[in-house]
Design a protein around this motif. Sequence first.
Motif, PDB file in Angstrom:
ATOM      1  N   VAL B 138       7.672  -7.367 -14.633  1.00 49.72           N
ATOM      2  CA  VAL B 138       6.489  -6.834 -13.948  1.00 49.72           C
ATOM      3  C   VAL B 138       6.627  -5.312 -13.874  1.00 49.72           C
ATOM      4  CG1 VAL B 138       5.340  -6.737 -11.693  1.00 49.72           C
ATOM      5  CG2 VAL B 138       6.152  -8.929 -12.578  1.00 49.72           C
ATOM      6  N   ALA B 139       5.506  -4.622 -13.924  1.00 51.21           N
ATOM      7  CA  ALA B 139       5.516  -3.172 -13.747  1.00 51.21           C
ATOM      8  C   ALA B 139       4.563  -2.792 -12.625  1.00 51.21           C
ATOM      9  CB  ALA B 139       5.117  -2.472 -15.040  1.00 51.21           C
ATOM     10  N   VAL B 140       4.985  -1.846 -11.812  1.00 48.82           N
ATOM     11  CA  VAL B 140       4.200  -1.439 -10.647  1.00 48.82           C
ATOM     12  C   VAL B 140       3.935   0.062 -10.705  1.00 48.82           C
ATOM     13  CG1 VAL B 140       4.175  -1.230  -8.133  1.00 48.82           C
ATOM     14  CG2 VAL B 140       5.140  -3.287  -9.199  1.00 48.82           C
ATOM     15  N   SER B 141       2.691   0.418 -10.544  1.00 49.42           N
ATOM     16  CA  SER B 141       2.307   1.819 -10.496  1.00 49.42           C
ATOM     17  C   SER B 141       2.034   2.220  -9.049  1.00 49.42           C
ATOM     18  CB  SER B 141       1.032   2.037 -11.319  1.00 49.42           C
ATOM     19  OG  SER B 141       0.431   3.276 -10.975  1.00 49.42           O
ATOM     20  N   PHE B 142       2.763   3.223  -8.563  1.00 49.62           N
ATOM     21  CA  PHE B 142       2.453   3.800  -7.262  1.00 49.62           C
ATOM     22  C   PHE B 142       1.591   5.041  -7.478  1.00 49.62           C
ATOM     23  CE2 PHE B 142       6.366   1.494  -6.196  1.00 49.62           C
ATOM     24  CZ  PHE B 142       6.027   0.917  -4.979  1.00 49.62           C
ATOM     25  N   SER B 143       0.439   5.053  -6.879  1.00 49.16           N
ATOM     26  CA  SER B 143      -0.423   6.227  -6.931  1.00 49.16           C
ATOM     27  C   SER B 143      -0.905   6.534  -5.520  1.00 49.16           C
ATOM     28  CB  SER B 143      -1.656   5.972  -7.804  1.00 49.16           C
ATOM     29  OG  SER B 143      -1.299   5.737  -9.137  1.00 49.16           O
ATOM     30  N   GLY B 144      -1.365   7.743  -5.329  1.00 50.89           N
ATOM     31  CA  GLY B 144      -1.946   8.087  -4.040  1.00 50.89           C
ATOM     32  C   GLY B 144      -3.457   7.996  -4.075  1.00 50.89           C
ATOM     33  N   LEU B 163      -6.136  -6.340 -21.416  1.00 52.55           N
ATOM     34  CA  LEU B 163      -4.963  -6.925 -22.088  1.00 52.55           C
ATOM     35  C   LEU B 163      -4.204  -7.898 -21.186  1.00 52.55           C
ATOM     36  CD1 LEU B 163      -3.585  -3.751 -23.964  1.00 52.55           C
ATOM     37  CD2 LEU B 163      -5.131  -5.513 -24.836  1.00 52.55           C
ATOM     38  N   LYS B 164      -4.729  -8.118 -19.978  1.00 52.75           N
ATOM     39  CA  LYS B 164      -4.124  -9.053 -19.016  1.00 52.75           C
ATOM     40  C   LYS B 164      -2.627  -8.760 -18.850  1.00 52.75           C
ATOM     41  CE  LYS B 164      -4.921 -13.740 -17.443  1.00 52.75           C
ATOM     42  NZ  LYS B 164      -5.099 -15.153 -17.782  1.00 52.75           N
ATOM     43  N   LEU B 165      -2.330  -7.564 -18.436  1.00 50.73           N
ATOM     44  CA  LEU B 165      -0.941  -7.107 -18.354  1.00 50.73           C
ATOM     45  C   LEU B 165      -0.331  -7.422 -16.988  1.00 50.73           C
ATOM     46  CD1 LEU B 165      -1.333  -3.635 -20.115  1.00 50.73           C
ATOM     47  CD2 LEU B 165      -0.472  -5.789 -21.096  1.00 50.73           C
ATOM     48  N   PRO B 166       0.981  -7.654 -16.970  1.00 55.31           N
ATOM     49  CA  PRO B 166       1.676  -7.966 -15.707  1.00 55.31           C
ATOM     50  C   PRO B 166       1.952  -6.700 -14.904  1.00 55.31           C
ATOM     51  CG  PRO B 166       3.244  -8.013 -17.515  1.00 55.31           C
ATOM     52  CD  PRO B 166       1.890  -7.750 -18.129  1.00 55.31           C
ATOM     53  N   VAL B 167       0.937  -6.207 -14.259  1.00 58.05           N
ATOM     54  CA  VAL B 167       1.060  -4.922 -13.580  1.00 58.05           C
ATOM     55  C   VAL B 167       0.402  -4.990 -12.206  1.00 58.05           C
ATOM     56  CG1 VAL B 167      -0.992  -4.027 -14.769  1.00 58.05           C
ATOM     57  CG2 VAL B 167       0.653  -2.415 -13.841  1.00 58.05           C
ATOM     58  N   VAL B 168       0.935  -4.213 -11.278  1.00 60.39           N
ATOM     59  CA  VAL B 168       0.336  -4.089  -9.946  1.00 60.39           C
ATOM     60  C   VAL B 168       0.095  -2.614  -9.688  1.00 60.39           C
ATOM     61  CG1 VAL B 168       0.604  -4.521  -7.480  1.00 60.39           C
ATOM     62  CG2 VAL B 168       1.592  -6.132  -9.133  1.00 60.39           C
ATOM     63  N   PHE B 169      -1.120  -2.286  -9.308  1.00 61.42           N
ATOM     64  CA  PHE B 169      -1.464  -0.909  -8.960  1.00 61.42           C
ATOM     65  C   PHE B 169      -1.426  -0.770  -7.439  1.00 61.42           C
ATOM     66  CE2 PHE B 169      -3.574  -1.761 -12.994  1.00 61.42           C
ATOM     67  CZ  PHE B 169      -3.210  -0.648 -13.745  1.00 61.42           C
ATOM     68  N   ILE B 170      -0.511   0.057  -6.956  1.00 57.52           N
ATOM     69  CA  ILE B 170      -0.436   0.322  -5.523  1.00 57.52           C
ATOM     70  C   ILE B 170      -1.091   1.679  -5.254  1.00 57.52           C
ATOM     71  CG2 ILE B 170       1.078   0.608  -3.519  1.00 57.52           C
ATOM     72  CD1 ILE B 170       1.402  -2.144  -4.803  1.00 57.52           C
ATOM     73  N   PHE B 171      -2.073   1.697  -4.407  1.00 53.54           N
ATOM     74  CA  PHE B 171      -2.701   2.962  -4.012  1.00 53.54           C
ATOM     75  C   PHE B 171      -2.307   3.266  -2.578  1.00 53.54           C
ATOM     76  CE2 PHE B 171      -5.451   1.455  -7.432  1.00 53.54           C
ATOM     77  CZ  PHE B 171      -5.416   2.577  -8.257  1.00 53.54           C
ATOM     78  N   GLU B 172      -1.449   4.260  -2.429  1.00 51.42           N
ATOM     79  CA  GLU B 172      -1.020   4.646  -1.092  1.00 51.42           C
ATOM     80  C   GLU B 172      -1.991   5.698  -0.569  1.00 51.42           C
ATOM     81  OE1 GLU B 172       3.378   4.836  -0.425  1.00 51.42           O
ATOM     82  OE2 GLU B 172       3.370   4.982  -2.594  1.00 51.42           O
TER      83      GLU B 172
END
Lengths: 334, 322
Positions: B138-144, B163-172
């Motif tokens: 899994v890959a996780v992107s932290f963004s503000g 592309l149905k990628l295994p990713v989580v976008f975290i917006f802080e």
Amino acid sequence: MSKKTIREALNEALRQEMARDGQVIILGEDVAGGHGGTGVIDAYGGPLGVTKGVIGEFGANRVIDTPISESAIMGAAAGAAATGLRPVAELMFVDFMGVCFDQIFNQAAKFRYMFGGKTKTPMVVRTTIGAGMRTAAQHSQCLYHMFTSVPGLKCVMPSNAYDAKGLLIEAIRDDDPVIFFENKLLYDLACDVPDESYAIPFGEANVVREGGDVTIVAFSRMVHIAEEAAKTLAAEGISVEVIDPRTTSPLDEETILDSVEKTGFLVVVDESAARCGMAADIAGLVVEQAFDALRGPIIQITPPHTPVPFSPPLEDAFIPTAGAVCDAIRKLLK
Amino acid sequence: MNLGNNILLDAYHRMKSIREFEERIHVENTTGEIPGFVHLYAGQEAVATGVCLQLRDSDYIGSTHRGHGHSIAKGCDIKAMMLEIYGKKGGLCAGKGGSMHIADFEKGMLGANAIVGGNPPLVIGAALTAKVKGTDGVAVSFSGDGASNQGTTFEAMNMAVVLKLPVVFIFENNGYGEGTGCDYAVGADSIAKRAESFGMPAVSVDGTDFFAVEAAAREAVTRARTGQGPSAIEASAMRFYGHFEGDPQAYRSADELAELRKTGDCLKIFRARVEKDQLVTADALDQIDREVADLIDEAVDKARKADFPTSDDLLTDVYVSY
């Protein structure tokens, strides 16, 4: 060995590397084409047909059609490269770097140094360059000089099908980010190309033609302009050496300097830019390191400092010609 | 789901480590020994911790200019981080990256990133690797909230869905992009709703509530790990310090900051909750406090005494081969 066009040579290089190494993937806009449409998959096979048929051989898991999202394509390639794949990403026209340059020059190019040498970013960006197709200011630039000035990137621009195959294979196997510039007007140019796989090392110039009176350094399609000029001048008794560096980063400085030591005269034919382009870069190198060998001014033959024009007579006047190269050399040697 | 005692202590250890690290840098920065820009994460610890608790070393995260917290939560070595921030030999990036570029690929930390909106495209690349190779990574992107307005983020979210990628976008959402409030700069009621419109599940949580972040992150990471594609989480938690150290923060009232320390401190909220529900003992938390304080002392001491890189190091590692 058989005659292959640059397009065919590149396609063969991609297939051979994908067969050799399961970590090699292709991604970009319409690298296959047809997904979500009512027609067939692989409708395009790359905007200019270079990746035609590759999806049929390797499947959609490794030949990935993307949305028109250049930053996401370049970033995904860099992120995938840093985590274990060897992506070959396609930037349809180099002009589109304007919407994704951050992912190339601030991200991919910087990883190795900025992270203290702990990572590799083995990605290739295939892109097209060059004026002459009446595609105007936003689809015709060369721009390899801008990438060449970024530490961390390697820049490759083949001028013939033999080099195209060997250099693309080298690019895919290289562990650094490589920008691979394909001139749109050269895709159908054919020459003998071995069927088997082979790699051409970066930083080794090709002396296309040996000569003793004047050195021409030229890049990509301009190599052919230089050769044409050399043939014309040969009939006038002027012996021209034509050097195709093949890669601008790394640059084979030695071959250029050795040639100028021999001839004493240098002409650089470069479609990239009139200002701060490869011609200026090569001129600077030679002035600094072979000043005493020079017997005349260095001549830079480039387009004018203008955007690429659309109208055919204007575009024809924009692109360096063999005639202009001949005139410059005749004047130089007079 | 009840989290076990060990998990809660682990979570507290990570949160406390981040807080202590940042509070200490805030102090040490005034000595002039820390070169360049530092951006502190204090106040947002529950977000990085609640998310990274769901991840393995083989999972990847991409971070921001405010990346110390993500790095610590993902398991980066704290002493090596401090060396890096001081620009010293032995730093996680050999002193060539600094505060804004801390990376540790062995821990799945793809790098703090000093370009706002820089990491989402890279993170979907890490997710693409997992997908192409057929792993359950899994890959996780932290963004503000700031990066939520960047085109790169939109491109990455759309491509992740396509592309149905295994990713989580975290917006802080920490309330400010540099010196401009998110109420001004984010032209939507909710960053989560905007993410949802790209075609992925998205929720908003209180980023000062570790338990809320943990639950949302667990669901999103599980979704990614089981091949169900991307998700997004908007977690709101105000930062305790300025955009950068030295930022006079004239855009914030003194009242706001005082109130934040009183009612918006995720560590206090965590401690109150676990003590009230008798999930862990106060003694165990106090013990962690002491351990962490000692560790940060040692890290600063080591960093101050360490050597700088030499001029020979200037030219190395531009390329693998050239």
